[in-house]
Write a protein that holds these residues in place. Structure first.
Motif, PDB file in Angstrom:
ATOM      1  N   ASP A  94       0.811  -1.203   0.000  1.00 32.14           N
ATOM      2  CA  ASP A  94       0.000   0.000   0.000  1.00 32.14           C
ATOM      3  C   ASP A  94       0.853   1.265   0.000  1.00 32.14           C
ATOM      4  OD1 ASP A  94      -2.323  -1.415  -0.058  1.00 32.14           O
ATOM      5  OD2 ASP A  94      -2.769  -1.205   2.073  1.00 32.14           O
ATOM      6  N   GLU A  96       3.409   2.062  -1.738  1.00 32.10           N
ATOM      7  CA  GLU A  96       3.704   2.528  -3.083  1.00 32.10           C
ATOM      8  C   GLU A  96       2.478   3.103  -3.787  1.00 32.10           C
ATOM      9  OE1 GLU A  96       5.352  -1.254  -4.429  1.00 32.10           O
ATOM     10  OE2 GLU A  96       7.248  -0.212  -4.741  1.00 32.10           O
ATOM     11  N   LYS A  97       1.281   2.774  -3.313  1.00 29.48           N
ATOM     12  CA  LYS A  97       0.057   3.229  -3.959  1.00 29.48           C
ATOM     13  C   LYS A  97      -0.394   4.601  -3.458  1.00 29.48           C
ATOM     14  CE  LYS A  97      -1.558  -1.554  -4.412  1.00 29.48           C
ATOM     15  NZ  LYS A  97      -2.599  -2.521  -4.002  1.00 29.48           N
ATOM     16  N   GLN A  98       0.207   5.078  -2.373  1.00 32.76           N
ATOM     17  CA  GLN A  98      -0.232   6.335  -1.788  1.00 32.76           C
ATOM     18  C   GLN A  98       0.245   7.527  -2.609  1.00 32.76           C
ATOM     19  OE1 GLN A  98      -2.381   6.279   0.654  1.00 32.76           O
ATOM     20  NE2 GLN A  98      -2.203   4.041   0.726  1.00 32.76           N
ATOM     21  N   THR A  99      -0.587   8.576  -2.630  1.00 32.45           N
ATOM     22  CA  THR A  99      -0.243   9.777  -3.396  1.00 32.45           C
ATOM     23  C   THR A  99      -0.006  10.981  -2.496  1.00 32.45           C
ATOM     24  OG1 THR A  99      -2.612  10.292  -3.661  1.00 32.45           O
ATOM     25  CG2 THR A  99      -1.539   8.997  -5.410  1.00 32.45           C
ATOM     26  N   THR A 100      -0.200  10.817  -1.190  1.00 32.07           N
ATOM     27  CA  THR A 100       0.052  11.910  -0.254  1.00 32.07           C
ATOM     28  C   THR A 100       1.077  11.474   0.780  1.00 32.07           C
ATOM     29  OG1 THR A 100      -1.672  11.238   1.321  1.00 32.07           O
ATOM     30  CG2 THR A 100      -2.340  12.659  -0.515  1.00 32.07           C
ATOM     31  N   GLY A 103      -0.623   9.696   3.552  1.00 33.17           N
ATOM     32  CA  GLY A 103      -0.979   8.340   3.159  1.00 33.17           C
ATOM     33  C   GLY A 103       0.189   7.395   3.289  1.00 33.17           C
ATOM     34  N   ILE A 104       1.379   7.841   2.884  1.00 34.69           N
ATOM     35  CA  ILE A 104       2.586   7.025   3.014  1.00 34.69           C
ATOM     36  C   ILE A 104       2.891   6.759   4.483  1.00 34.69           C
ATOM     37  CG2 ILE A 104       5.091   6.984   2.667  1.00 34.69           C
ATOM     38  CD1 ILE A 104       4.610   8.546   0.059  1.00 34.69           C
ATOM     39  N   SER A 107       0.385   4.208   5.892  1.00 34.97           N
ATOM     40  CA  SER A 107       0.669   2.858   5.403  1.00 34.97           C
ATOM     41  C   SER A 107       1.926   2.294   6.054  1.00 34.97           C
ATOM     42  CB  SER A 107       0.832   2.879   3.881  1.00 34.97           C
ATOM     43  OG  SER A 107      -0.385   3.180   3.251  1.00 34.97           O
TER      44      SER A 107
END
Length: 291
Positions: A94, A96-100, A103-104, A107
Motif C-alpha cells: 500500500d 507505493e500506492k499512496q499519493t500523499t 498516506g505514506i 501505510s
C-alpha cells in the motif's frame, strides 16, 4: 482477533518466514496451505499429500521444517473459521500506492503494526525462557550485527549494560571477530541479521560456535543458516516486497524482541542486577536538569 485466528496466523507467518529457502516441493505444499488454510486444517496428512501430489513423508518433513513436532500439532494450530487478515506484505504494498505524504506515513505505520503483531505470534514461551536463562546466567553478553542490524545490536548493548552483566559490542567487523574469538561457553552472543545468510555474519557465527558460545539469533528467515546454527532463534517477521533487502520493518521488530528480552531479564534477575539497574537510573537522572 480470536485465539483461533491468532493460531492460524502464526502458522502462516512461520510458513512465509521459511518460504524463501524452501525446496520446490516444499513450496508447493506451502502455496497450497496459504491459498486455503481453512480447507487444509480439515484435511488429514494423506488428504493433503494427495491434493498437492506428494508423499505423506514429504508433508511430515515439511511441517517439521517449519518448527512443528508433528502434523497433528501443525493441523491443530491451523484450525480456524475466521477469514485471514491481510498480510504484512499486502500492507507494505500500500505504501507505493499512496499519493500523499500522510498516506505514506499511515501505510508505513500499518506495516510496522502488522510486523510487530506477527513477530509476537511466532514467539514461544519455551524459546523465551531458554533465552532469558542464557542471559541471566551469562558472564558476558556480546551483541553482533552488521549494516542495518548494527543499529539493533547497539540498542541491545545500550539496554543490557544497565543490568550489571558485562556487555560487549563493536561496529567494526574485525573487532567483532576478535570479540567472538574471546568468548566462552559461559557467555552468550546475540547475533542479528535480517537475511540470516550474510557471509560475514556466518563467519561470526562459526567463530562463536567453535568457542561453544550459546547464540541467540534474531532474523527474518526461520530456516536461514543463522537460525539453524543458533541455540535459540527469534523470527522478526518482515515481508517487505520491493524493499526486502533493507529489512525496514524487521529492524523495528528486532529491537522490540530485544526490549522484551531486556525486560524479562530485569524482572527475573537477582538482587545484584536490581541494584545495578537502580544505580544506572539514579546516575542518568542526575544529568537531567529540571527547567
Amino acid at each position: 482477533m480470536s485465539a483461533k485466528a491468532t493460531h492460524r496466523n502464526r502458522v502462516l507467518t512461520l510458513i512465509r518466514s521459511y518460504y524463501p529457502n524452501l525446496s520446490h516441493t516444499d513450496r508447493k505444499i506451502a502455496d497450497y496451505i496459504i491459498q486455503d488454510p481453512v480447507k487444509t486444517a480439515a484435511q488429514s496428512i494423506s488428504d493433503l499429500a494427495a491434493a498437492v501430489g506428494v508423499s505423506t513423508a514429504t508433508v511430515s518433513r515439511f511441517v517439521k521444517r517449519i518448527s512443528f513436532n508433528s502434523f497433528r500439532d501443525f493441523s491443530r494450530e491451523l484450525t480456524a473459521a475466521e477469514p485471514q487478515e491481510r498480510t504484512n506484505a499486502e500492507t507494505f504494498q500500500d505504501v507505493e500506492k499512496q499519493t500523499t505524504f500522510k498516506g505514506i506515513a499511515d501505510s508505513t505505520f500499518s506495516s510496522i503494526r502488522s510486523s510487530l503483531d506477527q513477530t509476537s505470534q511466532v514467539m514461544t514461551e519455551a524459546d523465551l525462557a531458554k533465552a532469558v536463562n542464557l542471559l541471566t546466567t551469562a558472564h558476558t553478553i556480546g551483541f553482533y550485527g552488521l549494516g542495518g542490524s548494527a543499529v539493533a545490536a547497539l540498542d541491545g548493548y545500550h539496554k543490557f549494560v544497565r543490568t550489571g552483566i558485562f556487555c560487549a559490542q563493536n561496529s567494526d567487523y574485525d573487532m567483532q571477530l576478535m570479540q567472538a574469538a574471546q568468548m566462552t561457553a559461559k557467555d552468550v552472543a546475540v547475533v542479528i541479521s535480517h537475511t540470516g545468510r550474510n557471509q560475514q555474519t556466518l563467519q561470526l557465527l562459526a567463530t562463536l560456535v567453535a568457542q561453544k558460545v550459546p547464540v541467540i539469533a534474531l532474523t527474518s528467515f526461520g530456516n536461514s543458516p543463522l537460525a539453524q546454527g543458533s541455540t535459540v532463534a527469534f523470527i522478526s517477521v518482515a515481508e517487505e516486497v520491493n524493499y526486502r533487502s533493507e529489512g525496514l520493518t524487521s529492524l523495528i521488530a528486532q529491537m522490540s524482541i530485544i526490549d522484551s528480552l531486556f525486560l524479562m531479564t530485569a524482572v527475573h534477575g537477582n538482587v545484584k542486577m536490581a541494584a545495578s539497574l537502580g544505580r544506572v537510573r539514579q546516575t542518568i537522572s542526575r544529568t537531567r536538569t529540571e527547567l
